[in-house]
Design a protein around this motif. Structure first.
Motif, mmCIF file in Angstrom:
data_model
loop_
_atom_site.group_PDB
_atom_site.id
_atom_site.type_symbol
_atom_site.label_atom_id
_atom_site.label_comp_id
_atom_site.label_asym_id
_atom_site.label_seq_id
_atom_site.Cartn_x
_atom_site.Cartn_y
_atom_site.Cartn_z
ATOM 1 N N SER A 1 -7.477 -2.519 13.273
ATOM 2 C CA SER A 1 -6.122 -3.066 13.153
ATOM 3 C C SER A 1 -5.817 -3.540 11.729
ATOM 4 O O SER A 1 -4.756 -4.099 11.476
ATOM 5 C CB SER A 1 -5.932 -4.227 14.134
ATOM 6 O OG SER A 1 -6.838 -5.268 13.819
ATOM 7 N N GLY A 2 -6.739 -3.328 10.793
ATOM 8 C CA GLY A 2 -6.556 -3.777 9.417
ATOM 9 C C GLY A 2 -5.674 -2.843 8.606
ATOM 10 O O GLY A 2 -5.655 -1.637 8.833
ATOM 11 N N ASP A 3 -4.922 -3.418 7.694
ATOM 12 C CA ASP A 3 -4.087 -2.644 6.781
ATOM 13 C C ASP A 3 -4.427 -3.095 5.361
ATOM 14 O O ASP A 3 -3.795 -3.991 4.809
ATOM 15 C CB ASP A 3 -2.611 -2.849 7.089
ATOM 16 C CG ASP A 3 -1.709 -1.913 6.312
ATOM 17 O OD1 ASP A 3 -2.220 -1.137 5.476
ATOM 18 O OD2 ASP A 3 -0.484 -1.964 6.540
ATOM 19 N N LEU A 4 -5.445 -2.486 4.799
ATOM 20 C CA LEU A 4 -5.942 -2.867 3.481
ATOM 21 C C LEU A 4 -4.909 -2.612 2.397
ATOM 22 O O LEU A 4 -4.764 -3.415 1.474
ATOM 23 C CB LEU A 4 -7.246 -2.122 3.180
ATOM 24 C CG LEU A 4 -7.956 -2.449 1.873
ATOM 25 C CD1 LEU A 4 -8.237 -3.937 1.758
ATOM 26 C CD2 LEU A 4 -9.243 -1.657 1.767
ATOM 27 N N GLU A 5 -4.169 -1.543 2.518
ATOM 28 C CA GLU A 5 -3.144 -1.241 1.512
ATOM 29 C C GLU A 5 -2.112 -2.371 1.447
ATOM 30 O O GLU A 5 -1.761 -2.823 0.361
ATOM 31 C CB GLU A 5 -2.444 0.075 1.840
ATOM 32 C CG GLU A 5 -1.329 0.409 0.862
ATOM 33 C CD GLU A 5 -0.508 1.609 1.284
ATOM 34 O OE1 GLU A 5 0.326 2.040 0.470
ATOM 35 O OE2 GLU A 5 -0.676 2.108 2.409
ATOM 36 N N VAL B 1 -1.339 -4.736 -1.796
ATOM 37 C CA VAL B 1 0.006 -4.806 -2.379
ATOM 38 C C VAL B 1 0.461 -6.265 -2.450
ATOM 39 O O VAL B 1 1.011 -6.703 -3.473
ATOM 40 C CB VAL B 1 1.006 -3.944 -1.569
ATOM 41 C CG1 VAL B 1 2.436 -4.244 -1.964
ATOM 42 C CG2 VAL B 1 0.701 -2.468 -1.762
ATOM 43 N N ASP B 2 0.211 -7.032 -1.400
ATOM 44 C CA ASP B 2 0.576 -8.453 -1.399
ATOM 45 C C ASP B 2 -0.159 -9.219 -2.491
ATOM 46 O O ASP B 2 0.436 -10.030 -3.212
ATOM 47 C CB ASP B 2 0.289 -9.083 -0.042
ATOM 48 C CG ASP B 2 1.208 -8.577 1.054
ATOM 49 O OD1 ASP B 2 2.274 -7.992 0.727
ATOM 50 O OD2 ASP B 2 0.858 -8.756 2.243
ATOM 51 N N LEU B 3 -1.460 -8.963 -2.615
ATOM 52 C CA LEU B 3 -2.241 -9.626 -3.655
ATOM 53 C C LEU B 3 -1.768 -9.244 -5.049
ATOM 54 O O LEU B 3 -1.718 -10.080 -5.953
ATOM 55 C CB LEU B 3 -3.724 -9.280 -3.496
ATOM 56 C CG LEU B 3 -4.447 -9.938 -2.329
ATOM 57 C CD1 LEU B 3 -5.838 -9.333 -2.179
ATOM 58 C CD2 LEU B 3 -4.521 -11.429 -2.507
ATOM 59 N N ASN B 4 -1.407 -7.981 -5.229
ATOM 60 C CA ASN B 4 -0.914 -7.522 -6.522
ATOM 61 C C ASN B 4 0.400 -8.203 -6.877
ATOM 62 O O ASN B 4 0.621 -8.609 -8.021
ATOM 63 C CB ASN B 4 -0.760 -6.005 -6.518
ATOM 64 C CG ASN B 4 -0.521 -5.454 -7.895
ATOM 65 O OD1 ASN B 4 -1.038 -5.979 -8.874
ATOM 66 N ND2 ASN B 4 0.250 -4.391 -7.975
#
Length: 107
Positions: free
Chosen positions: A72-76, A80-83
């Motif tokens: 269920s993870g969305d690494l992308e 993007v949030d961290l960036n």
């Protein structure tokens, strides 16, 4: 390692990971599902974790890999949030540095 260098290295890794993902996606004409995107990112980050310069980011790299392997993870999305947070912080720090330089005046 000082905090500034640590965050700079983390930001660089995030940017390179996203660029790698987007280049891989643009090489195909088909839609790339989230699970495949996670696989691409995990492979890239795992390769980077063996490099010596990312030794200080070892715990963060492990967390990214675990998130990417989670169904269920969305690494992308997380990268993007961290960036975006890093860009905002960098922008705010630049304004703060200019203010201090103006208040300091000529030497």
């Amino acid at each position: 390692m000082n905090d500034e260098r640590y965050y700079q290295l983390l930001s660089e890794l995030i940017e390179h990971s996203l660029l790698h993902l987007y280049f891989k996606i643009s090489a195909t004409t088909r839609f790339t599902p989230i699970q495949r995107r996670n696989d691409i990112l995990v492979k890239f980050i795992k390769d980077k974790s063996s490099e010596g310069r990312y030794k200080s980011l070892k715990t963060e790299l492990k967390r990214m890999i675990l998130l990417g392997r989670n169904k269920s993870g969305d690494l992308e999305r997380r990268l993007v949030d961290l960036n975006q947070m890093a860009m905002k912080l960098c922008h705010d720090v630049n304004h703060l540095q200019r203010l201090f330089e103006l208040l300091k005046g000529p030497n």
